[in-house]
Motif scaffolding. Structure first.
Motif, mmCIF file in Angstrom:
data_model
loop_
_atom_site.group_PDB
_atom_site.id
_atom_site.type_symbol
_atom_site.label_atom_id
_atom_site.label_comp_id
_atom_site.label_asym_id
_atom_site.label_seq_id
_atom_site.Cartn_x
_atom_site.Cartn_y
_atom_site.Cartn_z
ATOM 1 N N GLY A 166 3.027 -1.697 1.132
ATOM 2 C CA GLY A 166 3.995 -1.291 2.139
ATOM 3 C C GLY A 166 5.359 -0.934 1.588
ATOM 4 N N ASP A 167 5.516 -0.958 0.268
ATOM 5 C CA ASP A 167 6.787 -0.585 -0.360
ATOM 6 C C ASP A 167 6.602 0.704 -1.148
ATOM 7 O OD1 ASP A 167 8.370 -2.770 0.537
ATOM 8 O OD2 ASP A 167 7.411 -4.042 -0.965
ATOM 9 N N SER A 213 11.123 3.968 1.394
ATOM 10 C CA SER A 213 10.523 3.651 2.702
ATOM 11 C C SER A 213 9.678 2.388 2.575
ATOM 12 C CB SER A 213 9.626 4.800 3.171
ATOM 13 O OG SER A 213 10.347 5.992 3.367
ATOM 14 N N SER A 214 9.474 1.715 3.700
ATOM 15 C CA SER A 214 8.620 0.531 3.678
ATOM 16 C C SER A 214 8.012 0.329 5.056
ATOM 17 C CB SER A 214 9.416 -0.706 3.257
ATOM 18 O OG SER A 214 10.433 -0.973 4.195
ATOM 19 N N GLY A 215 6.990 -0.523 5.104
ATOM 20 C CA GLY A 215 6.353 -0.857 6.368
ATOM 21 C C GLY A 215 4.897 -0.425 6.425
ATOM 22 N N ASN A 216 4.316 -0.566 7.623
ATOM 23 C CA ASN A 216 2.896 -0.277 7.784
ATOM 24 C C ASN A 216 2.544 1.196 7.593
ATOM 25 O OD1 ASN A 216 1.961 -2.876 8.075
ATOM 26 N ND2 ASN A 216 2.040 -2.857 10.307
#
Length: 140
Positions: free
Chosen positions: A45-46, A22-25
């Motif tokens: 975020g990674d 998953s990644s992102g804020n």
């Protein structure tokens, strides 16, 4: 029975499911929350092996199944109540989700963004980031 002008209040979104890859804020905010519980990791975020290990460790220490996946049960233990005057990584987490300046200091700008979010979801407008406000922020 009349209709409410201005539309309807959106229902509270479900907690995201975060796992390796998953990644992102949402991931970045979860990493900040893990840091607020004493885990050493970079909030980039990674969701990689280091984050998965921190999640497993956190889950084990909190009586959860140590599967390395951050879902509703893990979020329930991971979140911390923050409000105007709070400082640190839990504040950085909510600031990341709200898209405001991430400085770790909960001031008036962060509070206004929290109040706006609470209004959007029909939550009590108190500027305090508790479980329902966290859920709204992660789901937005």
């Amino acid at each position: 029975m009349g209709t409410i002008s201005g539309g309807t209040t959106p229902s509270l979104p479900a907690w995201p499911i975060l796992r390796n890859g998953s990644s992102g804020n949402d991931v970045k905010a979860a990493q900040y929350l893990l840091r607020s519980h004493g885990h050493s990791l970079t909030a980039d975020g990674d969701f990689g092996a280091g984050t998965e290990q921190a999640v497993r460790s956190f889950q084990s220490a909190n009586g959860l199944t140590a599967d390395g996946i951050v879902g509703a049960q893990t979020f329930a233990k991971l979140i911390k109540t923050v409000q105007n005057g709070s400082n640190g990584d839990a504040v950085r987490a909510i600031q990341t989700l709200l898209g405001v300046t991430v400085d770790g200091a909960f001031g008036t700008g962060t509070e206004q963004a929290v109040l706006n979010l609470q209004s959007t979801y029909g939550l009590t407008r108190d500027g305090i980031v508790g479980p329902l406000t966290w859920q709204a922020a992660f789901g937005k």
